[in-house]
Structures are given as structure tokens and as C-alpha cells.
Write an enzyme that holds these catalytic residues in place. Structure first.
Site, short mmCIF file in Angstrom:
data_model
loop_
_atom_site.label_atom_id
_atom_site.label_comp_id
_atom_site.label_asym_id
_atom_site.label_seq_id
_atom_site.Cartn_x
_atom_site.Cartn_y
_atom_site.Cartn_z
N GLN A 180 5.15 -26.78 5.08
CA GLN A 180 5.20 -27.78 4.01
C GLN A 180 6.65 -28.02 3.60
O GLN A 180 7.41 -27.07 3.35
CB GLN A 180 4.41 -27.34 2.78
CG GLN A 180 4.34 -28.45 1.73
CD GLN A 180 3.59 -28.04 0.47
OE1 GLN A 180 4.14 -27.31 -0.36
NE2 GLN A 180 2.36 -28.52 0.33
N ASN A 228 -9.23 -29.63 -3.15
CA ASN A 228 -8.48 -28.50 -3.67
C ASN A 228 -8.60 -28.47 -5.19
O ASN A 228 -8.57 -29.52 -5.83
CB ASN A 228 -7.01 -28.63 -3.24
CG ASN A 228 -6.10 -27.57 -3.83
OD1 ASN A 228 -5.07 -27.87 -4.40
ND2 ASN A 228 -6.46 -26.31 -3.69
N GLY A 229 -8.72 -27.27 -5.74
CA GLY A 229 -8.73 -27.10 -7.18
C GLY A 229 -9.90 -26.27 -7.67
O GLY A 229 -11.05 -26.70 -7.56
N GLY A 283 -6.32 -21.49 -3.08
CA GLY A 283 -5.02 -20.91 -3.40
C GLY A 283 -5.16 -19.68 -4.27
O GLY A 283 -5.25 -18.56 -3.78
N CYS A 335 3.02 -30.62 -6.18
CA CYS A 335 3.51 -29.60 -7.09
C CYS A 335 3.93 -30.23 -8.42
O CYS A 335 4.75 -31.15 -8.44
CB CYS A 335 4.69 -28.85 -6.48
SG CYS A 335 5.28 -27.51 -7.54
N MET A 354 1.66 -21.62 -1.12
CA MET A 354 2.03 -21.08 -2.43
C MET A 354 3.37 -20.38 -2.29
O MET A 354 3.48 -19.33 -1.65
CB MET A 354 0.96 -20.11 -2.94
CG MET A 354 -0.39 -20.77 -3.18
SD MET A 354 -1.64 -19.64 -3.85
CE MET A 354 -2.07 -18.69 -2.37
#
Length: 374
Positions: free
Chosen positions: A70, A200-201, A224, A100, A17
Site C-alpha cells: 500500500q 471493511n469496518g 484489521g 486513512c 495497518m
């Protein structure tokens, strides 16, 4: 779970992030139970490789292995060069950002915009994998938009290219951060490849973590936004997955100690002026949904020195300690009382309401890279 030669202690991953997962925050999450953390996104433009921001984002001093960086961009040769540069600076894993959805990134044809060009995706992955002798991983979304979901095709391209692990955020680029997460798409990706898959999510509670793992068959989960202000979520999830029992929230005394230590590390890393400014968001997240949090946030934002911010935090915890021994969250802000049984059902949607409210508040702030994408 393994990524190349690296055996991870567990399957709990800190999402990259930008503006959030700096070295102090990554180290804090690792101490609190995360098995792996990916750095803030760094661009592949060679003109930016030696800027103060990039040097800070690629500072891994004292960080536990494996160190993952990343990278983002759209030109295969530039991404390959960025991978080599970061390996030379200590990266042990390179992660490529194709997840992203921010306009600032997608307008440069990078991030999730790349999903619209599968041939370019293949060229990028081939170039980066060939450029370095460390594992290369990839983060994607489920496709450009709901009418053009291509996560399965991208996953197969990734596996053929030699990608060591694949993270899938369960929404398309067009969906941004709204709507139901496509856990079934993540499950289909997992079934279609043999490399490790990380889900993820909207994983914001121990139950949701358990249910997402069961529904998707993923090898690991990436967290995240739910870790913003609650880095102890990793130990809570680890404990719940191991025992089926919830850990209580931290005591006020422990939270005070953890947060003040985080502030000290943050100030040492960023310096006085930048440290005060960038600590405000972390302090705001820490006190969110706690009694007196809004007033405390105003104090943190008004403070213009590190000592003033620390004093404001001390006063807040002094007041909080008079309310009880442990942190007491309002509006579902904690992780111990959730009742999710199916990550795709209506109950899950109701459980996700606090997370959606947090996302709406965050959406009003300037873009911070991947910070809103996990």
C-alpha cells in the site's frame, strides 16, 4: 475472487495497518486462514524511499503471493514513481491509500483527505495504473463527511481508471472510527461497479462476517483490528462461512506455540532492541480479555530483552493452562459466542461493544497509520 491475474484462495483479507502488519504478522495471518494480506502503508516521498523503516516495510522475503504494497501520498507523479519502485522490489499488487483518516496523513492532503478532490483522485489513479504492469487497487472511505458522501462517484472514477479492486471502509473521514458502519453504502458501491469490492469496518466475528457479506454483496471482507491478538479469526470465519459451525477457541498449548513462533519471527525481523519494544503491543493484544492478562502485559512491558519477554510469556501460559484446556475470553473477547443477526441493528451494536472498548483503548495511543482504520 480475483485481483487482476491473481486468484485468491478465499475472500478474507488482512487490512494494512502501519506498525502492525509487518511481514511476520502477515505471514502468521496467511498461515491461519487469510487469503490475502496488504503491507503496511509506505509513503511516496522519494526522500524516504531508502530509510530503514521503508526498507523493512517493503521486505517480502518468503512471503506467499500475491505480494501487495500500500502506498500513500497526494502527488500523482510521486505515487507513480513509488508504485514503480515497489514493483521493482517484488510487489505484485499496488494498493493506494485513500482511506486513512489520521491527522498526520490528512494534513499532508493524503489518505482520506483526497476524497474531497475527485479530479485529483482521477489523476492519481490514472498515473499509477499507467506506471506499472501489475494490478492496482484502492482503499477508500464513504466520503469526507456525512454531508458529502461520494463513495459511488469515487468508485466509478476508480473503475474507469482501471482499478482492479476497491476496498470500502464504511465510515466517512470525519467519523473516524465511531458510529455505525455504513454497510448499505458499501452495498450501493458494489451495485454500481463491476470490479471486485471488499467490505471493511467492524467485522469482528464469524457471524458479522457472514452478515456483512450478505448485506453488502461484497466479494470479500477486510479485517484489521479484530485480528490484533486473534490472528486465528481468519480460520474461524472461513470455517463458519463454509459450515455454519463455530470452531472452538485455540487450546492454550496451540496459542502458546503460535505466539512464541510469532515472537521468534518478530525478533528475527526487527532485531533485539526494536523487536522487544514493538512486540509489546502484540503481546498486550494476545492476552487482552484473558485471565491475568493485565498483570502479564505489565511484565511484557517491563522486559527489556527478548529472552525476558519470552520467559514472561511462558509463565503466563503456564498459569493459563491451569485454568483450562482452551483460551477463555472475558467481556466478549472471543469469536465463537456472538449472536449478531443484522450488522446494522441494535443487537449488532451491543455485540460491537467489546470492539468499541478496544478501539477506545487504542485511541489513547500515538497514531499508527492505518492501524485504527479497519
Amino acid at each position: 475472487m480475483r485481483i487482476g491475474s491473481h486468484a485468491l484462495p478465499n475472500g478474507l483479507v488482512v487490512a494494512p495497518m502501519a506498525g502492525v502488519t509487518d511481514r511476520p504478522f502477515r505471514q502468521l495471518c496467511r498461515r491461519l486462514g487469510a487469503g490475502y494480506a496488504v503491507s503496511e502503508m509506505v509513503g511516496s516521498d522519494p526522500r524516504l524511499v531508502d530509510t530503514p523503516k521503508t526498507r523493512r516495510r517493503t521486505d517480502h522475503a518468503g512471503e506467499p503471493a500475491p505480494i501487495a504494497v500500500q502506498i500513500a501520498g497526494a502527488v500523482p507523479s510521486m505515487l507513480a514513481a513509488a508504485a514503480r519502485h515497489n514493483v521493482a522490489r517484488g510487489a505484485q499488487i499496488i494498493d493506494i491509500n485513500m482511506g486513512c483518516p489520521a491527522k498526520k496523513v490528512c494534513h499532508a492532503a493524503a489518505g482520506s483527505a483526497l476524497l474531497s478532490d475527485e479530479a485529483l483522485v482521477a489523476r492519481i489513479l490514472d498515473a499509477v495504473v499507467a506506471a506499472v504492469d501489475v494490478p492496482v487497487t484502492l482503499k477508500i472511505r464513504t466520503g469526507p463527511d456525512p454531508a458529502h458522501r461520494n463513495a459511488l462517484a469515487i468508485a466509478r472514477i476508480a473503475e474507469r481508471a482501471g482499478i482492479a479492486a476497491l476496498t470500502v471502509h464504511g465510515r466517512t473521514r470525519a467519523c473516524l472510527f465511531t458510529g455505525t458502519v455504513e454497510y448499505d453504502t458499501i452495498a450501493a458501491v458494489k451495485a454500481s461497479v463491476t470490479i471486485p469490492v471488499i467490505a471493511n469496518g467492524d467485522i469482528d466475528s464469524p457471524q458479522r462476517a457472514r452478515d456483512v457479506l450478505a448485506r453488502t454483496g461484497a466479494d470479500a471482507i477486510m479485517i484489521g483490528r479484530a485480528a490484533q491478538g486473534r490472528p486465528w479469526i481468519f480460520r474461524e470465519i472461513a470455517h463458519f462461512l463454509a459450515t455454519g459451525q463455530h470452531l472452538p477457541p485455540p487450546t492454550v498449548a496451540e496459542a502458546r506455540e503460535l505466539i512464541l513462533a510469532h515472537l521468534a519471527d518478530h525478533y528475527a525481523f526487527h532485531g533485539e532492541a526494536s523487536g522487544v519494544r514493538t512486540a509489546r503491543k502484540h503481546l498486550g493484544w494476545y492476552v487482552r480479555d484473558l485471565a491475568g492478562g493485565e498483570a502479564a502485559r505489565a511484565e511484557f512491558n517491563a522486559a527489556d530483552t527478548t529472552s525476558a519477554q519470552v520467559a514472561a510469556a511462558q509463565r503466563f501460559f503456564d498459569r493459563l493452562a491451569r485454568c483450562g484446556e482452551r483460551l477463555q475470553y472475558a467481556h466478549g473477547g472471543g469469536t465463537t459466542a456472538d449472536a449478531t443477526t443484522d450488522p446494522g441493528n441494535d443487537g449488532a451494536q451491543r455485540q460491537a461493544a467489546p470492539a468499541r472498548a478496544r478501539a477506545q483503548r487504542q485511541a489513547a495511543t500515538p497514531w499508527a497509520g492505518e492501524a485504527l482504520a479497519a
